[in-house]
Design an enzyme around this catalytic site. Structure first.
Site, mmCIF file in Angstrom:
data_model
loop_
_atom_site.group_PDB
_atom_site.id
_atom_site.type_symbol
_atom_site.label_atom_id
_atom_site.label_comp_id
_atom_site.label_asym_id
_atom_site.label_seq_id
_atom_site.Cartn_x
_atom_site.Cartn_y
_atom_site.Cartn_z
ATOM 1 N N CYS A 115 -71.028 -11.407 31.979
ATOM 2 C CA CYS A 115 -69.952 -11.849 31.011
ATOM 3 C C CYS A 115 -71.010 -13.112 30.393
ATOM 4 O O CYS A 115 -70.431 -13.341 29.514
ATOM 5 C CB CYS A 115 -69.257 -12.613 32.009
ATOM 6 N N HIS A 254 -66.691 -18.968 28.764
ATOM 7 C CA HIS A 254 -66.352 -17.663 28.873
ATOM 8 C C HIS A 254 -64.602 -17.843 29.877
ATOM 9 O O HIS A 254 -64.287 -18.963 30.515
ATOM 10 C CB HIS A 254 -67.198 -17.084 30.154
ATOM 11 N N ASN A 284 -60.053 -12.068 32.519
ATOM 12 C CA ASN A 284 -61.293 -11.625 31.828
ATOM 13 C C ASN A 284 -61.994 -10.417 31.696
ATOM 14 O O ASN A 284 -62.040 -8.816 32.009
ATOM 15 C CB ASN A 284 -62.518 -12.271 33.228
HETATM 16 N N1 COA Z 1 -52.240 -10.876 45.337
HETATM 17 C C1 COA Z 1 -52.429 -11.527 46.529
HETATM 18 N N2 COA Z 1 -53.165 -12.588 47.423
HETATM 19 C C2 COA Z 1 -54.267 -11.567 46.960
HETATM 20 C C3 COA Z 1 -55.056 -11.365 45.809
HETATM 21 C C4 COA Z 1 -53.918 -10.736 45.106
HETATM 22 N N3 COA Z 1 -54.723 -10.110 43.998
HETATM 23 N N4 COA Z 1 -56.349 -11.372 45.812
HETATM 24 C C5 COA Z 1 -56.914 -11.928 47.169
HETATM 25 N N5 COA Z 1 -55.617 -12.664 47.919
HETATM 26 C C6 COA Z 1 -55.868 -13.022 49.520
HETATM 27 C C7 COA Z 1 -56.990 -12.773 49.166
HETATM 28 O O1 COA Z 1 -57.175 -11.173 50.381
HETATM 29 C C8 COA Z 1 -56.586 -13.657 50.346
HETATM 30 O O2 COA Z 1 -56.128 -13.660 52.045
HETATM 31 P P1 COA Z 1 -56.367 -13.487 53.088
HETATM 32 O O3 COA Z 1 -55.982 -15.457 53.394
HETATM 33 O O4 COA Z 1 -54.727 -13.751 54.148
HETATM 34 O O5 COA Z 1 -57.711 -13.346 53.717
HETATM 35 C C9 COA Z 1 -56.177 -15.401 50.012
HETATM 36 O O6 COA Z 1 -55.354 -14.317 48.419
HETATM 37 C C10 COA Z 1 -56.588 -15.995 49.298
HETATM 38 O O7 COA Z 1 -58.209 -15.001 48.626
HETATM 39 P P2 COA Z 1 -59.467 -16.552 48.666
HETATM 40 O O8 COA Z 1 -60.277 -15.009 47.956
HETATM 41 O O9 COA Z 1 -59.903 -17.490 48.908
HETATM 42 O O10 COA Z 1 -58.598 -16.900 46.801
HETATM 43 P P3 COA Z 1 -59.150 -17.666 46.123
HETATM 44 O O11 COA Z 1 -58.232 -19.451 45.632
HETATM 45 O O12 COA Z 1 -61.032 -17.777 46.322
HETATM 46 O O13 COA Z 1 -59.288 -17.012 44.675
HETATM 47 C C11 COA Z 1 -60.447 -15.142 42.941
HETATM 48 C C12 COA Z 1 -59.933 -15.448 44.709
HETATM 49 C C13 COA Z 1 -60.737 -13.804 43.169
HETATM 50 C C14 COA Z 1 -59.367 -15.427 41.780
HETATM 51 C C15 COA Z 1 -61.138 -16.603 42.720
HETATM 52 O O14 COA Z 1 -61.610 -16.645 43.878
HETATM 53 C C16 COA Z 1 -62.279 -16.466 41.022
HETATM 54 O O15 COA Z 1 -61.216 -16.844 40.686
HETATM 55 N N6 COA Z 1 -63.065 -16.553 41.848
HETATM 56 C C17 COA Z 1 -63.957 -16.462 40.324
HETATM 57 C C18 COA Z 1 -64.042 -14.712 39.820
HETATM 58 C C19 COA Z 1 -64.547 -15.372 38.671
HETATM 59 O O16 COA Z 1 -64.478 -15.309 37.433
HETATM 60 N N7 COA Z 1 -65.040 -13.980 38.723
HETATM 61 C C20 COA Z 1 -66.443 -13.399 36.791
HETATM 62 C C21 COA Z 1 -67.023 -14.389 36.915
HETATM 63 S S1 COA Z 1 -67.250 -14.185 34.960
#
Ligand code: COA
Length: 327
Positions: A115, A254, A284
């Site tokens: 990205c 970003h 994104n």
């Molecule tokens: N809808 C509902 N629940 C979801 C879900 C969705 N789309 N995606 C994941 N979950 C669930 C998971 O399964 C997990 O459930 P569990 O606790 O029963 O296992 C729960 O939500 C929490 O997941 P977690 O991964 O800890 O959530 P989070 O608060 O870290 O948020 C992201 C997840 C992906 C939004 C976050 O980690 C993030 O934004 N990371 C950066 C990603 C990014 O920007 N990447 C590109 C960089 S260039």
């Protein structure tokens, strides 16, 4: 002798017309508008049709940027397309774009830096032009991430979208691009990747069955990395250009997740009115996110002549980069 510096002459952008909202996604995977909105700030994203390849989106964005810059395609000495979703592994998407633009005098290549691709391309091309490699260049960030998403994986499919943004760069005496900073950490390469389809794991029935041709991501770790590098890359580029955060008129990070932007803003002491945000409308879009946001900021007159604009990217690689621009 006159200084040879690089300036942005015009910007352009294009997104596919098809809008997919969080409510649409609720019908496809076990998710909710509330979960996506509170965790990411995303409300909707654009999704390309089968005919809308990365080069198609890039072409529309490039045409607009060239028109705004009043630069005919044959004046281009260089075309660089930053992308993780090229039309094909080769030839370069930049060559496909060149063909459609009839930019016959340009050298063309793709640049892949996750990205951060657009900021990498901006930095590399700025140095190429300053060194005398040419006088005019087109830099595009374009992606069709929808084509490498596993639409059954709720942890990734809700985060990404498609789009393109472009800038035309030219030579000026007064610098537009004041400074850039680039960095990478290959130790984190496994945190965000698309495992199959390359020389390590050529496409096979097994790789298809195991969904290895899609984006895989360790979301939590990428989140922490992102906040850290946004802050660090911002401060370092300001220091390099002898500027301060107080002087920055518009900060364009970003657009991956509003929570990443809020955390970085808090640490940098930036109020949200100085930050450009459109992640709510596009999700994104990887290499396209910063040039798409930059173009919208220009169109909305959030950037005026003489303003100081700070761009910061981060992503797969891991990579990060920043650019400080005097508009
Ligand atoms: N809808 C509902 N629940 C979801 C879900 C969705 N789309 N995606 C994941 N979950 C669930 C998971 O399964 C997990 O459930 P569990 O606790 O029963 O296992 C729960 O939500 C929490 O997941 P977690 O991964 O800890 O959530 P989070 O608060 O870290 O948020 C992201 C997840 C992906 C939004 C976050 O980690 C993030 O934004 N990371 C950066 C990603 C990014 O920007 N990447 C590109 C960089 S260039």
């Amino acid at each position: 002798m006159k200084q040879r510096a690089v300036k942005i002459l015009g910007t352009g952008a294009f997104v596919p017309p098809r809008v997919v909202t969080n409510l649409d996604l609720e019908k496809m995977v076990e998710t909710s508008d509330d979960w996506i909105t509170t965790r990411t700030g995303i409300k909707e994203r654009r999704i390309a049709s089968p005919d809308e390849t990365t080069s198609v989106l890039a072409l529309a964005a490039a045409r607009e940027a060239l028109a705004k810059a009043s630069v005919p395609p044959e004046d281009l000495d260089l075309i660089v397309v930053a992308t993780v979703t090229p039309d094909m592994l080769f030839p370069a998407t930049a060559c496909l774009l060149q063909k459609e633009l009839h930019a016959r005098n340009a050298a063309c290549f793709d640049l892949e830096a996750g990205c951060t691709g657009f900021v990498y391309a901006l930095s590399v091309v700025e140095k190429y032009l300053v060194a005398g490699g040419g006088d005019t260049a087109l830099v595009v960030g374009a992606e069709t991430l929808s084509k490498i998403l596993n639409w059954n994986d709720r942890a990734t499919c809700v985060l990404f979208g498609d789009g393109a943004g472009a800038v035309v760069l030219g030579i000026d005496e007064k610098p537009g691009i004041l400074a850039t900073i680039l960095g990478s950490d290959g130790q984190g390469s496994h945190l965000l990747d698309l495992p199959a389809g390359g020389s390590r794991m050529p496409a096979s029935p097994e790789t298809l069955a195991q969904n290895l041709h899609f984006i895989h991501m360790a979301g939590n770790e990428v989140f922490k990395f992102a906040v850290r590098v946004i802050v660090d890359a911002s401060l370092r580029v300001l220091e390099k250009a002898h500027c301060t955060m107080e002087e920055v008129n518009l900060f364009i990070p970003h657009q991956a997740n509003i929570r990443i932007i809020h955390s970085a803003a808090k640490r940098l002491g930036l109020s949200m009115d100085r930050i450009f945000v459109n992640v709510n409308r596009y999700g994104n879009t990887s290499s396209a996110s910063i040039p798409l946001a930059l173009h919208e900021a220009v169109v909305q007159q959030r950037i005026r002549s003489g303003d100081l604009v700070l761009l910061v990217g981060f992503g797969a690689g891991l990579t990060w980069g920043s650019a400080l621009i005097r508009w």
